[in-house]
Design an enzyme around this catalytic site. Structure first.
Site, PDB file in Angstrom:
ATOM      1  CD  GLU A  95      25.417  14.979  38.390  1.00 38.77           C
ATOM      2  OE1 GLU A  95      24.979  13.815  38.838  1.00 38.77           O
ATOM      3  OE2 GLU A  95      24.973  15.338  37.582  1.00 38.77           O
ATOM      4  CD  GLU A 123      23.105  14.411  30.613  1.00 40.59           C
ATOM      5  OE1 GLU A 123      21.549  14.277  30.780  1.00 40.59           O
ATOM      6  OE2 GLU A 123      23.635  13.337  31.071  1.00 40.59           O
ATOM      7  N   GLY A 125      21.701   8.852  37.710  1.00 37.84           N
ATOM      8  CA  GLY A 125      21.075   8.663  36.610  1.00 37.84           C
ATOM      9  C   GLY A 125      20.704   7.207  36.355  1.00 37.84           C
ATOM     10  N   GLY A 126      21.730   6.623  35.448  1.00 38.30           N
ATOM     11  CA  GLY A 126      21.153   5.264  35.079  1.00 38.30           C
ATOM     12  C   GLY A 126      20.787   4.322  36.127  1.00 38.30           C
ATOM     13  CG  HIS A 144      22.545  17.103  34.394  1.00 44.78           C
ATOM     14  ND1 HIS A 144      23.172  16.658  33.343  1.00 44.78           N
ATOM     15  CD2 HIS A 144      22.747  16.209  35.328  1.00 44.78           C
ATOM     16  CE1 HIS A 144      23.534  15.502  33.586  1.00 44.78           C
ATOM     17  NE2 HIS A 144      23.190  14.941  34.727  1.00 44.78           N
ATOM     18  CB  SER A 176      28.958   5.797  37.050  1.00 47.61           C
ATOM     19  OG  SER A 176      29.149   6.394  35.701  1.00 47.61           O
ATOM     20  N   GLY A 204      27.407   8.452  33.194  1.00 44.28           N
ATOM     21  CA  GLY A 204      26.928   7.766  32.256  1.00 44.28           C
ATOM     22  C   GLY A 204      28.173   6.849  31.619  1.00 44.28           C
ATOM     23  CG  ASN A 240      18.648  13.358  36.118  1.00 41.04           C
ATOM     24  OD1 ASN A 240      17.643  13.669  35.529  1.00 41.04           O
ATOM     25  ND2 ASN A 240      19.933  14.157  35.697  1.00 41.04           N
ATOM     26  CD1 TRP A 241      14.268   8.582  37.563  1.00 43.81           C
ATOM     27  CD2 TRP A 241      12.016   8.805  37.082  1.00 43.81           C
ATOM     28  NE1 TRP A 241      13.700   7.961  38.518  1.00 43.81           N
ATOM     29  CE2 TRP A 241      12.340   7.840  38.195  1.00 43.81           C
ATOM     30  CE3 TRP A 241      10.945   8.878  36.425  1.00 43.81           C
ATOM     31  CZ2 TRP A 241      11.163   7.499  38.969  1.00 43.81           C
ATOM     32  CZ3 TRP A 241       9.670   8.596  37.140  1.00 43.81           C
ATOM     33  CH2 TRP A 241       9.901   7.880  38.439  1.00 43.81           C
ATOM     34  CE  LYS A 242      21.455  11.503  33.554  1.00 43.38           C
ATOM     35  NZ  LYS A 242      22.478  11.423  33.055  1.00 43.38           N
TER      36      LYS A 242
HETATM   37  P1  PGA Z   1      24.870   8.289  35.741  1.00 42.07           P
HETATM   38  O1  PGA Z   1      24.459   9.924  35.860  1.00 42.07           O
HETATM   39  O2  PGA Z   1      24.437   8.018  37.424  1.00 42.07           O
HETATM   40  O3  PGA Z   1      24.118   7.752  34.766  1.00 42.07           O
HETATM   41  O4  PGA Z   1      26.281   8.419  35.529  1.00 42.07           O
HETATM   42  C1  PGA Z   1      24.224  10.901  36.829  1.00 42.07           C
HETATM   43  C2  PGA Z   1      23.477  12.314  36.089  1.00 42.07           C
HETATM   44  O5  PGA Z   1      23.712  12.712  35.103  1.00 42.07           O
HETATM   45  O6  PGA Z   1      22.868  13.042  37.125  1.00 42.07           O
END
Ligand code: PGA
Length: 250
Positions: A167, A97, A234-235, A95, A213, A173, A9-11
């Site tokens: 998640e 967010e 994510g990251g 998600h 993470s 993050g 997930n590149w956000k």
């Molecule tokens: P993260 O994000 O790996 O940076 O914790 C995961 C996500 O939001 O899907």
């Protein structure tokens, strides 16, 4: 047999040239077919480009969100029909967010799930509790409610097009990861909850990804758990080397 999946997930990261750099590295090193299906979720502006660039690879493309309507006066929004038309196969819905920053409710997500399935998109449905909820020992209840109200209205036939991503919000993050045991415990609970409502066959077939993470250093241990079928990353998905190491953790 349910599939192992690693989705990046590149956000809201990677402009066009950064996207091209990352794709070039992924393509170069994903020649041997890994033991997992690989999905990347770029921003809307880069979806078509990424789809074309990956056309001769096994990597599939996901969108990070979509609107619940087919078309119309919804300035700034993108529909499932539009996503399908540019080669997108999956859409991440719910998600944390989107839930927290853009006020997406379970009821809205239920509508988005329907619209995605109608447009032949596979849904990666996210769920997970906040830190306070875990501290209060409410995490199972929270996840069950998210699933019940956002996803469980679908028919049995639709389950083949659904992947779940657990998640925990406190792990996204933050560098803090759920322990493999915590992930396994929740994944087993999710599978049991699906089994109670839709039967054990469907529950056994559904891929449940862990997100929060995930890094090359912890992926192997988490993915080794019986009910963890991969990750939503994510990251670490922004660095080809890290993402590839995670993909090869199976
Ligand atoms: P993260 O994000 O790996 O940076 O914790 C995961 C996500 O939001 O899907």
């Amino acid at each position: 047999m349910r599939k192992n999946i690693v989705a990046g997930n590149w956000k809201m990261n990677n402009d066009l040239s950064e996207t091209e750099d990352l794709l070039a590295q992924l393509k170069q090193h994903l020649e041997e077919t890994p033991d997992a299906k690989v999905i990347v979720a770029p921003s809307f502006t880069n979806l078509y480009h990424v789809f074309q660039s990956l056309a001769d690879t096994p990597i599939e493309v996901a969108a990070q969100n979509m609107h619940q309507s087919e078309n119309g006066a919804f300035t700034g929004e993108v529909s499932g029909k539009m996503l399908s038309s540019v080669g997108v196969k999956h859409v991440i819905l719910g998600h944390s967010e989107r839930r927290a920053i853009f006020n997406e409710t379970d009821a809205l997500l239920a509508e988005k799930v329907d619209a995605a399935l109608k447009n032949d998109l596979q849904v990666i449905f996210c769920c997970g509790e906040e830190l306070e909820e875990r501290k209060n020992d409410n995490h199972f209840e929270v996840v069950k409610k998210q699933l019940s109200e956002g996803l469980f209205h679908i028919s049995k036939e639709n389950w083949k097009d659904v992947v779940i991503a657990y998640e925990p919000v406190w792990a996204i993050g933050t560098g803090e990861t759920a322990s493999p045991e915590q992930a396994q415990e929740m994944h087993a609970f999710i599978r049991k909850t699906i089994s109670e409502k839709f039967g054990s066959e469907i529950a056994a077939e559904i891929s449940i990804l862990y997100g929060g993470s995930v890094k090359p250093a912890n992926a192997k241990e988490i993915f080794a758990k019986e009910d963890v079928d991969g990750g939503l990353i994510g990251g670490a998905s922004l660095k080809a080397e890290d993402f590839l190491a995670i993909v090869h953790s199976f």
